[in-house]
Design an enzyme around this catalytic site. Sequence first.
Site, short mmCIF file in Angstrom:
data_model
loop_
_atom_site.label_atom_id
_atom_site.label_comp_id
_atom_site.label_asym_id
_atom_site.label_seq_id
_atom_site.Cartn_x
_atom_site.Cartn_y
_atom_site.Cartn_z
N GLU A 178 -43.62 -37.14 28.48
CA GLU A 178 -44.01 -36.45 27.26
C GLU A 178 -43.41 -37.11 26.03
O GLU A 178 -42.37 -37.78 26.11
CB GLU A 178 -43.56 -34.99 27.33
CG GLU A 178 -42.08 -34.85 27.57
CD GLU A 178 -41.65 -33.41 27.85
OE1 GLU A 178 -42.17 -32.85 28.83
OE2 GLU A 178 -40.84 -32.88 27.10
N CYS A 214 -40.37 -38.59 19.12
CA CYS A 214 -39.33 -38.36 20.11
C CYS A 214 -39.91 -38.78 21.47
O CYS A 214 -40.86 -38.18 21.95
CB CYS A 214 -38.97 -36.88 20.10
SG CYS A 214 -37.74 -36.43 21.31
N CYS A 270 -34.62 -37.07 34.92
CA CYS A 270 -33.32 -37.61 34.54
C CYS A 270 -32.31 -37.35 35.65
O CYS A 270 -32.33 -36.28 36.27
CB CYS A 270 -32.84 -36.97 33.24
SG CYS A 270 -31.26 -37.63 32.65
N CYS A 327 -27.29 -32.67 33.50
CA CYS A 327 -26.59 -31.79 32.56
C CYS A 327 -27.11 -30.37 32.80
O CYS A 327 -28.33 -30.16 32.89
CB CYS A 327 -26.87 -32.21 31.12
SG CYS A 327 -26.40 -33.91 30.79
N CYS A 368 -29.83 -28.57 30.52
CA CYS A 368 -31.05 -29.31 30.15
C CYS A 368 -32.13 -29.17 31.23
O CYS A 368 -31.86 -29.39 32.41
CB CYS A 368 -30.70 -30.77 29.93
SG CYS A 368 -32.12 -31.84 29.72
N CYS A 409 -36.90 -30.59 25.30
CA CYS A 409 -36.69 -31.50 26.42
C CYS A 409 -37.28 -31.03 27.76
O CYS A 409 -36.82 -30.07 28.35
CB CYS A 409 -35.17 -31.61 26.55
SG CYS A 409 -34.57 -33.13 27.21
#
Length: 416
Positions: free
Chosen positions: A114, A165, A172, A176, A179, A390
């Site tokens: 995205e 962005c 990922c 974290c 997130c 995100c």
Amino acid sequence: MIIFQSLTKTELADLLLPVSVVKYERDLMLEEGGPEKVLLKKQKQALLRARQIFHWVYQRYVTDFDLMSDLSKDLRTFLKANIQIYRLTETYAKQSEDGTFKFLWKLEDQKTIESVIIPAALKEKVGDEVIDALEDGKRYSGIETEKAGLNKDLDTDSWARLTACVSSQVGCAMACSFCLTGVQGLDRSLGVHEVVTQIHELRMRAPITNIVFMGMGEPLHNVKNIAKACQILLDEDGMNFSKRKVTVSTSGLVPGIEELYQVTDVSLAISLNSSTDEQRSQIMPVNRRWPIKELLAACRKVPLGGHRRITFEYVLLKDFNDKPEDAHRVAKLLKGIPSKVNLIPFNEHSGSEFKRPTDKTVLDFQKILINQGYTATVRISRGRDILAACGQLRSLFGTARGTEKHKDFTQSSTTA
Ligand code: SAH
Ligand code: SF4
């Protein structure tokens, strides 16, 4: 087939060398130092052609070699036989009420990434107030964040910036805990061509002025490809972005910082998010490997120059890292580093228990940093109605989905 968007200009020139033709080559070869002279001429010509092709693709948005009218027919035939200009498939595009544009792209292996376009004006009307739009967000002048997020009065003709962005990976690996992308885990890293094309596709749709690698993924976990993609972004014959307008954001992969700066000179943002190792390790596992002290030592070594500053992002999590003593500790940690702080009130989602702090808490935190002499902005959460945070769009739709055609806004003018 070689993919065009994976090549730097120099690499393209090397590919064109065998098809570079020098006049009177045979005669030249017989002269003293002839072979060297021929090679030099060929290299010069190949670079010139590479520049022309870069202009056609990245500055004139032409994706068909046959339309590149100033190239010889032989060269066009060679290009068509050997090089492919890559395109991404747009599977979803939607404009939010506040002007934010969200895109979902399908890759060749059907995976999706995205990107978001965030428009910003020099001055914006939010509710009844007019506020200044700063480098990394807006000056937060006591307006309720909820209200500020929905800026229906955005005057599209006075946009000073259109920030893209973009994603660096599918998912990922950094995990974290706050997130949504982190919760999803890593699928794979993006290739150079996928990163470059993502931005190229956005530029075909809107006059992008800034790029931030703050979408899905940890850019420095894919540092080789991101560094090379940045070279193409900054190339004056390519997309010609200034180094100040391209920002790589990292959770703190220390060796990657040095590796990035060996190749390219883009701007840096660090997701600090905490003021002690104990606190940071709880939400960012990367901190166990590279604690705050090592991370900040690496930041001090970044060759900034020219009044550039490192952006420190700080996600404010209610009752976790939002106390006045946290703000004081942040101020102490960043002493001596040319920096600015970007406070991001947590964007709540179903993958995390964390909550967003109250506006007063956010303002108090900001005030402490400002009183200590820092530039501290609050990022107004935009595009919440289309899940611009995100990883949220992708997690909602998974992979391919029916297309909803976006409003074409390439006509909109910018002033920056
Ligand atoms: N992986 C890189 C870049 C992508 S994340 C990094 O971590 O820096 C971009 C920013 O979004 C980071 O500063 C991250 O801390 C922040 N972020 C992630 N999830 C968030 C959420 N739910 N609310 C607010 N900010 C978030
Ligand atoms: Fe990855 Fe950045 Fe999310 Fe951490 S905050 S999981 S590094 S995308």
